[in-house]
Design a protein around this motif. Structure first.
Motif, short mmCIF file in Angstrom:
data_model
loop_
_atom_site.label_atom_id
_atom_site.label_comp_id
_atom_site.label_asym_id
_atom_site.label_seq_id
_atom_site.Cartn_x
_atom_site.Cartn_y
_atom_site.Cartn_z
N GLY A 45 -14.43 -23.91 25.52
CA GLY A 45 -13.67 -24.56 26.57
C GLY A 45 -14.58 -25.45 27.39
N PHE A 46 -14.05 -25.92 28.51
CA PHE A 46 -14.88 -26.72 29.39
C PHE A 46 -15.83 -25.82 30.16
N ASP A 47 -17.06 -26.26 30.30
CA ASP A 47 -18.11 -25.53 31.00
C ASP A 47 -17.85 -25.58 32.51
N VAL A 48 -17.77 -24.42 33.16
CA VAL A 48 -17.51 -24.40 34.61
C VAL A 48 -18.67 -25.01 35.40
N ALA A 49 -19.87 -24.99 34.86
CA ALA A 49 -21.03 -25.51 35.58
C ALA A 49 -21.20 -27.02 35.43
N SER A 50 -20.40 -27.64 34.58
CA SER A 50 -20.56 -29.06 34.30
C SER A 50 -19.67 -29.89 35.21
N SER A 51 -20.24 -30.93 35.77
CA SER A 51 -19.44 -31.83 36.61
C SER A 51 -18.75 -32.91 35.77
N GLN A 79 -8.14 -22.87 32.42
CA GLN A 79 -6.85 -23.44 32.03
C GLN A 79 -6.65 -23.52 30.51
N HIS A 80 -7.70 -23.82 29.78
CA HIS A 80 -7.61 -23.99 28.33
C HIS A 80 -8.69 -23.16 27.66
N LEU A 81 -8.31 -22.45 26.63
CA LEU A 81 -9.26 -21.63 25.89
C LEU A 81 -9.05 -21.90 24.41
N PHE A 82 -10.14 -22.03 23.70
CA PHE A 82 -10.11 -22.26 22.25
C PHE A 82 -10.80 -21.07 21.60
N LEU A 83 -10.18 -20.51 20.56
CA LEU A 83 -10.70 -19.28 19.95
C LEU A 83 -10.82 -19.42 18.43
N ASN A 84 -11.81 -18.72 17.92
CA ASN A 84 -12.01 -18.57 16.48
C ASN A 84 -12.39 -17.12 16.27
N PHE A 128 -11.06 -23.87 15.71
CA PHE A 128 -10.60 -23.00 16.78
C PHE A 128 -9.13 -23.29 17.07
N PHE A 129 -8.39 -22.26 17.49
CA PHE A 129 -7.01 -22.47 17.94
C PHE A 129 -6.99 -22.51 19.46
N HIS A 130 -5.97 -23.16 20.01
CA HIS A 130 -5.88 -23.43 21.44
C HIS A 130 -4.89 -22.49 22.12
N LYS A 131 -5.28 -21.98 23.27
CA LYS A 131 -4.39 -21.20 24.15
C LYS A 131 -4.43 -21.87 25.52
N ARG A 132 -3.31 -21.86 26.19
CA ARG A 132 -3.20 -22.48 27.51
C ARG A 132 -2.74 -21.45 28.52
N SER A 133 -3.22 -21.56 29.76
CA SER A 133 -2.86 -20.61 30.81
C SER A 133 -2.82 -21.32 32.15
N THR A 134 -1.98 -20.81 33.03
CA THR A 134 -1.95 -21.35 34.39
C THR A 134 -2.75 -20.48 35.36
N ASP A 135 -3.09 -19.26 34.93
CA ASP A 135 -3.79 -18.35 35.84
C ASP A 135 -5.12 -17.82 35.30
N GLY A 136 -5.59 -18.35 34.17
CA GLY A 136 -6.87 -17.91 33.63
C GLY A 136 -6.80 -16.64 32.82
#
Length: 144
Positions: A45-51, A79-84, A128-136
């Motif tokens: 997913g997107f790195d939380v530490a990256s601007s 918000q977005h998670l990709f899994l394998n 990877f497959f994609h999962k989406r969430s509004t609350d993490g």
């Protein structure tokens, strides 16, 4: 007028705190292994530490046969998670259409989603497959 400025400042402070709370929200994967084999899970997913919204992939999280477990993925935005995932025997695989780099043998924590060869020997692209969430919060049942 003074109360109005104060109310505006208070509203800005409250909104600012809510944005900070959202940014600091944890990404939690509730995973259940509904198979008779141990599985290994990689997340991206997107790195939380990256601007600059840089991609990050991490793995391998182990999940025993028949077990459920929570994994806190605090390096990934909620918000977005990709899994394998794959089973210990590689007989079972859970993939998708999104490409990320993984280390095929060892635990890894990688920034970027391209040029896997640049990471060295043992690294490769996986789907990877994609999962989406509004609350993490993400729930995944791995089944045959």
């Amino acid at each position: 007028m003074r109360p109005r400025r104060y109310a505006g400042g208070l509203l800005a402070a409250v909104l600012g705190l809510s944005v900070l709370a959202t940014d600091a929200a944890a990404t939690t994967l509730h995973a259940c292994n509904r198979t008779d084999e141990k599985i290994y899970i990689a997340a991206a997913g997107f790195d939380v530490a990256s601007s600059s919204l840089e991609w990050r992939s991490v793995g391998w999280y182990q999940l025993d046969a028949g077990a459920c477990e929570d994994f806190w993925l605090n390096k990934l935005m909620p918000q977005h998670l990709f899994l394998n995932a794959n089973s210990q025997t590689n007989e079972l695989n859970w993939t998708g259409n999104f490409l990320f780099c993984v280390n095929q043998r060892d635990p890894f924590d990688l920034k970027g989603d391209r040029n896997c060869a640049g990471f060295g020997e043992g690294f490769a692209v996986r789907r990877f497959f994609h999962k989406r969430s509004t609350d993490g919060e993400f729930t995944v049942n791995f089944t045959r």
